[in-house]
Scaffold this motif. Structure first.
Motif, short mmCIF file in Angstrom:
data_model
loop_
_atom_site.label_atom_id
_atom_site.label_comp_id
_atom_site.label_asym_id
_atom_site.label_seq_id
_atom_site.Cartn_x
_atom_site.Cartn_y
_atom_site.Cartn_z
N THR A 133 0.25 1.29 -3.86
CA THR A 133 0.97 0.09 -4.29
C THR A 133 0.60 -1.04 -3.34
OG1 THR A 133 2.85 1.34 -5.19
CG2 THR A 133 3.22 -0.98 -4.66
N ILE A 134 0.14 -2.14 -3.89
CA ILE A 134 -0.14 -3.34 -3.10
C ILE A 134 1.03 -4.30 -3.32
CG2 ILE A 134 -1.69 -5.29 -2.69
CD1 ILE A 134 -3.98 -3.56 -3.72
N TYR A 135 1.80 -4.49 -2.26
CA TYR A 135 2.96 -5.38 -2.33
C TYR A 135 2.58 -6.74 -1.76
CZ TYR A 135 7.19 -7.74 -0.80
OH TYR A 135 8.15 -8.70 -0.56
N LEU A 136 2.65 -7.76 -2.59
CA LEU A 136 2.34 -9.13 -2.19
C LEU A 136 3.62 -9.79 -1.69
CD1 LEU A 136 0.22 -10.03 -5.34
CD2 LEU A 136 -0.66 -9.33 -3.09
N ASN A 179 3.85 5.07 3.32
CA ASN A 179 2.48 4.70 3.69
C ASN A 179 1.57 4.51 2.49
OD1 ASN A 179 1.98 7.33 2.87
ND2 ASN A 179 1.59 8.11 4.94
N THR A 180 2.07 4.74 1.27
CA THR A 180 1.27 4.43 0.08
C THR A 180 1.47 2.97 -0.37
OG1 THR A 180 2.93 5.09 -1.58
CG2 THR A 180 1.50 6.82 -0.69
N ILE A 181 2.42 2.28 0.26
CA ILE A 181 2.67 0.86 -0.04
C ILE A 181 2.02 0.01 1.04
CG2 ILE A 181 4.41 -0.93 -0.41
CD1 ILE A 181 6.40 1.29 -1.14
N LYS A 182 1.07 -0.82 0.64
CA LYS A 182 0.37 -1.69 1.58
C LYS A 182 0.82 -3.13 1.35
CE LYS A 182 -1.91 1.93 2.88
NZ LYS A 182 -1.51 2.63 4.12
N THR A 183 1.32 -3.76 2.39
CA THR A 183 1.84 -5.12 2.29
C THR A 183 0.76 -6.14 2.61
OG1 THR A 183 4.06 -4.37 2.90
CG2 THR A 183 3.59 -6.72 3.14
N VAL A 184 0.62 -7.12 1.72
CA VAL A 184 -0.32 -8.22 1.92
C VAL A 184 0.49 -9.52 1.99
CG1 VAL A 184 -2.15 -9.60 0.84
CG2 VAL A 184 -2.27 -7.10 0.78
N HIS A 194 -7.14 -12.73 -1.04
CA HIS A 194 -8.12 -11.99 -1.83
C HIS A 194 -8.87 -10.97 -0.96
CE1 HIS A 194 -8.47 -15.28 -5.17
NE2 HIS A 194 -7.25 -14.83 -5.00
N GLN A 195 -9.28 -11.39 0.23
CA GLN A 195 -10.02 -10.49 1.11
C GLN A 195 -9.13 -9.35 1.58
OE1 GLN A 195 -13.38 -10.34 1.76
NE2 GLN A 195 -12.64 -8.36 2.52
N ASP A 196 -7.85 -9.64 1.84
CA ASP A 196 -6.93 -8.60 2.27
C ASP A 196 -6.75 -7.54 1.18
OD1 ASP A 196 -6.62 -9.82 4.70
OD2 ASP A 196 -4.58 -10.53 4.35
N VAL A 200 -7.78 -3.52 1.41
CA VAL A 200 -6.87 -2.41 1.08
C VAL A 200 -7.55 -1.47 0.09
CG1 VAL A 200 -4.72 -1.81 -0.11
CG2 VAL A 200 -4.74 -3.66 1.56
N LEU A 201 -8.18 -2.04 -0.93
CA LEU A 201 -8.85 -1.22 -1.94
C LEU A 201 -10.02 -0.43 -1.35
CD1 LEU A 201 -8.84 -3.80 -4.88
CD2 LEU A 201 -7.52 -1.67 -4.77
N GLU A 202 -10.79 -1.07 -0.48
CA GLU A 202 -11.92 -0.38 0.15
C GLU A 202 -11.44 0.80 1.00
OE1 GLU A 202 -15.12 -4.08 0.56
OE2 GLU A 202 -13.75 -3.62 2.21
N GLN A 203 -10.36 0.58 1.74
CA GLN A 203 -9.81 1.65 2.57
C GLN A 203 -9.28 2.79 1.70
OE1 GLN A 203 -6.96 -0.54 4.91
NE2 GLN A 203 -8.47 -1.13 6.45
N PHE A 204 -8.67 2.43 0.58
CA PHE A 204 -8.15 3.44 -0.34
C PHE A 204 -9.29 4.28 -0.92
CE2 PHE A 204 -6.93 4.65 -4.71
CZ PHE A 204 -5.86 5.48 -4.42
#
Length: 209
Positions: A133-136, A179-184, A194-196, A200-204
């Protein structure tokens, strides 16, 4: 990767979810991933009808509990008819909101007890959880100003600032312990956000190869 993945974008109004989803789509396409897009509430004929009920003003106050049940009813339809079948046949799923929204908006914003949400989640989700989950994260006042700039606000977007402050606080609380939720930080410049997201996606992808 051998297994299909479920990725969700979350955030308050005006956080930039639509743009983030477009970035994720492009990223998955570049990596030749077979995926579908879904949104909550919505995604099936019945779920879209429920979305209309939730979002529109009907000249009748919608009780907080009613709103909660409508959200989970729509989610149940989407899971049963779209998300689970897609994952079962190896398709990834990219979602615009999921269960974390209910925990934040109805649990935080509406202050409905966590035990109530957990009971509904157990019935509807049956253990299914997004892989990422990418939390903006954005200041509510800033996000609402952006949302107003897009045009007329829906019923939920018209809630008081304090509602969104409680919602954001719950988002941050839940993200801290999962830890499955990544905050941007969505308050940064568009280029940095956008880069952040890409990072996150690259690390995933790297951690799941």
């Amino acid at each position: 990767m051998t297994a299909a993945k479920f990725i969700v974008i979350e955030g308050l109004e005006g956080a930039g979810k639509s743009t983030a989803i477009a970035i994720c789509q492009q990223f998955l396409e570049q990596h030749k991933v077979d995926f579908i897009n879904v949104r909550e509430p919505g995604g099936t004929p019945i779920a879209e009808a429920l979305r209309t009920i939730v979002k529109d003003n009907h000249g009748e106050q919608i009780a907080s509990e009613t709103e909660l049940l409508l959200m989970y009813a729509a989610r149940s339809q989407l899971l049963h008819n779209v998300i689970r079948p897609a994952l079962a046949k190896g398709q990834w799923v990219l979602g615009d909101r999921h269960n974390l929204s209910s925990q934040a908006y109805q649990g935080g914003g509406r202050e409905i007890a966590a035990t109530t949400l957990d009971s509904l989640a157990n019935i509807v989700l049956k253990g299914l959880k997004p892989d990422l989950t990418i939390y903006l994260d954005i200041e509510p006042a800033v996000g609402l100003a952006r949302a107003k700039g897009r045009g007329e606000l829906d019923r939920i977007e018209q809630q008081a600032l304090s509602f969104f402050e409680r919602t954001r606080a719950r988002y941050l609380e839940l993200a801290e312990y999962d830890n499955t939720i990544k905050t941007v930080n969505a308050g940064q410049s568009m280029e940095v956000v956008h880069q952040d997201i890409i990072t996150v996606l690259e690390q995933f992808m790297k951690s799941n190869n």
